[in-house]
Design a protein around this motif. Structure first.
Motif, short mmCIF file in Angstrom:
data_model
loop_
_atom_site.label_atom_id
_atom_site.label_comp_id
_atom_site.label_asym_id
_atom_site.label_seq_id
_atom_site.Cartn_x
_atom_site.Cartn_y
_atom_site.Cartn_z
N GLY A 8 54.91 38.29 26.85
CA GLY A 8 53.87 39.29 26.65
C GLY A 8 52.72 39.18 27.63
N LEU A 9 53.04 39.04 28.93
CA LEU A 9 51.99 39.01 29.95
C LEU A 9 51.42 40.41 30.13
N THR A 10 50.11 40.52 30.00
CA THR A 10 49.43 41.80 30.27
C THR A 10 48.49 41.56 31.44
N LEU A 11 48.63 42.40 32.44
CA LEU A 11 47.82 42.22 33.66
C LEU A 11 46.55 43.04 33.58
N ASP A 12 45.42 42.40 33.90
CA ASP A 12 44.16 43.16 33.92
C ASP A 12 44.06 43.95 35.24
N SER A 13 43.00 44.72 35.38
CA SER A 13 42.92 45.64 36.53
C SER A 13 42.87 44.87 37.86
N ASP A 14 42.20 43.72 37.88
CA ASP A 14 42.13 42.95 39.13
C ASP A 14 43.49 42.36 39.50
N SER A 15 44.24 41.91 38.49
CA SER A 15 45.59 41.40 38.77
C SER A 15 46.48 42.53 39.27
N ILE A 16 46.34 43.70 38.67
CA ILE A 16 47.14 44.85 39.09
C ILE A 16 46.83 45.20 40.54
N ARG A 17 45.54 45.20 40.88
CA ARG A 17 45.16 45.50 42.27
C ARG A 17 45.74 44.48 43.23
N ALA A 18 45.73 43.22 42.82
CA ALA A 18 46.27 42.15 43.68
C ALA A 18 47.77 42.34 43.88
N ILE A 19 48.46 42.71 42.83
CA ILE A 19 49.92 42.92 42.95
C ILE A 19 50.20 44.12 43.83
N LEU A 76 53.88 35.50 56.28
CA LEU A 76 53.83 36.43 55.14
C LEU A 76 53.56 35.67 53.84
N LYS A 77 54.23 34.53 53.69
CA LYS A 77 54.02 33.71 52.49
C LYS A 77 52.56 33.28 52.38
N ASN A 78 51.97 32.93 53.51
CA ASN A 78 50.58 32.49 53.56
C ASN A 78 49.64 33.60 53.08
N GLU A 79 49.92 34.83 53.49
CA GLU A 79 49.08 35.96 53.09
C GLU A 79 49.19 36.22 51.59
N ILE A 80 50.37 36.04 51.05
CA ILE A 80 50.56 36.22 49.60
C ILE A 80 49.85 35.11 48.84
N GLU A 81 49.90 33.92 49.37
CA GLU A 81 49.21 32.79 48.72
C GLU A 81 47.70 33.00 48.71
N LYS A 82 47.18 33.65 49.74
CA LYS A 82 45.73 33.93 49.76
C LYS A 82 45.37 34.84 48.58
N ILE A 83 46.19 35.87 48.38
CA ILE A 83 45.94 36.79 47.27
C ILE A 83 46.02 36.04 45.94
N ALA A 84 47.06 35.21 45.80
CA ALA A 84 47.26 34.46 44.55
C ALA A 84 46.12 33.45 44.32
N SER A 85 45.67 32.80 45.38
CA SER A 85 44.61 31.78 45.22
C SER A 85 43.32 32.44 44.76
N TYR A 86 43.04 33.62 45.30
CA TYR A 86 41.83 34.37 44.90
C TYR A 86 41.92 34.74 43.41
N GLN A 87 43.08 35.13 42.97
CA GLN A 87 43.27 35.47 41.56
C GLN A 87 43.11 34.24 40.67
N LEU A 88 43.65 33.12 41.10
CA LEU A 88 43.59 31.90 40.29
C LEU A 88 42.16 31.49 39.98
N SER B 114 44.50 41.34 54.14
CA SER B 114 43.82 40.12 53.68
C SER B 114 42.37 40.08 54.13
N SER B 115 42.01 40.78 55.20
CA SER B 115 40.59 40.76 55.58
C SER B 115 39.78 41.61 54.62
N LYS B 116 40.46 42.56 53.96
CA LYS B 116 39.77 43.39 52.94
C LYS B 116 39.37 42.52 51.75
N ILE B 117 40.25 41.61 51.33
CA ILE B 117 39.97 40.75 50.17
C ILE B 117 38.81 39.81 50.51
#
Lengths: 108, 159
Positions: A8-19, A76-88, B114-117
């Motif tokens: 039952g994971l529900t994503l908030d608006s910031d998580s949705i934007r990150a995805i 590409l993996k590094n860029e995704i990790e940046k998004i995930a780290s910001y969310q964490l 990523s620069s946007k974030i």
């Protein structure tokens, strides 16, 4: 890291934007689609499925994701990790924190 | 005869330039990837600078969110910049296969998001009052790449 299943994971608006930012990285879909096809994380990260709903993510989904990420180029993996780290670092509920931990760290 | 000789010298020179463009692009790609790996290693270092932060949790989060992205970016900034320059250079080099040029151009799209974030995180940090910002800029997490869960545990006592 051992990944936990999430019921039952529900994503908030910031998580949705990150995805949605992750989804924009279309190259990811090219690398991962064959490995993730049909999985819950494929629906979340790669397809255009609505994110305004509840998800059940199992340990096997995370393991499959971690395997698929092995074939993704480091840049590409590094860029995704940046998004995930910001969310964490956000003030997240336990389930969203578990989700983003799985995305960032992968699973053993 | 001289004209033909001149033509072949020019062709040889041109081929070397084109071959160099591709080699240079590959080199900057590998250099950037190696730097990413080196920056990841820095994240394994534990925090050691014990200091009491008399700041509310939301402000600490705003600081950490900005610092994690800022430090990641700064760690590999030079290598990334060289790669971007090379990507732009090879776009006009039609002796390089279209697929290579297209794939390299896709990387620019990846970097753009990523620069946007980072801009958003910086905006939230800059909105803090000066006293809070100054306190946050003294913490170890301000200075280098770090692991997010390590930071949460160290600065916010969260797991």
């Amino acid at each position: 890291m051992n990944c936990q299943s999430i019921d039952g994971l529900t994503l908030d608006s910031d998580s949705i934007r990150a995805i949605e930012e992750i989804r924009k990285k279309r190259k990811l879909a090219n690398y991962m689609s064959s490995l993730l096809s049909g999985g819950t994380l494929a629906n979340i990260l790669i397809t255009n499925q609505s994110l305004v709903m509840s998800f059940n993510i199992y340990q096997t989904d995370f393991q499959l994701y971690a395997e698929a990420m092995n074939s993704v180029p480091l840049i590409l993996k590094n860029e995704i990790e940046k998004i995930a780290s910001y969310q964490l670092l956000r003030n997240l509920d336990h389930k969203q924190r578990t989700f983003w931990k799985g995305i960032y760290y992968g699973c053993n | 005869m001289a004209a033909i000789k001149y033509f072949f010298i020019l062709l040889l020179f041109s081929n070397n330039v084109f071959a160099n463009n591709l080699a240079e692009y590959n080199r900057t790609l590998i250099t950037y990837e190696n730097k990413i790996k080196a920056c990841k290693e820095l994240k394994k270092i534990k925090f050691s600078n014990k200091m009491k932060l008399n700041i509310d949790k939301d402000s600490i989060r705003a600081g950490l969110s900005y610092f994690i992205l800022k430090n990641d970016e700064e760690c590999s900034k030079k290598e990334k910049s060289e790669l971007i320059n090379k990507i732009n250079t090879i776009q006009n080099d039609h002796s390089i296969a279209n697929l290579i040029r297209l794939n390299s151009k896709n990387l620019l799209e990846v970097f753009k998001d990523s620069s946007k974030i980072l801009s958003e995180a910086k905006k939230d940090f800059m909105a803090l009052d000066n006293k809070t910002k100054m306190k946050l800029e003294k913490i170890e997490a301000y200075t280098r790449p770090f692991d997010p869960m390590m930071a949460l545990e160290y600065y916010l006592k969260e797991k």
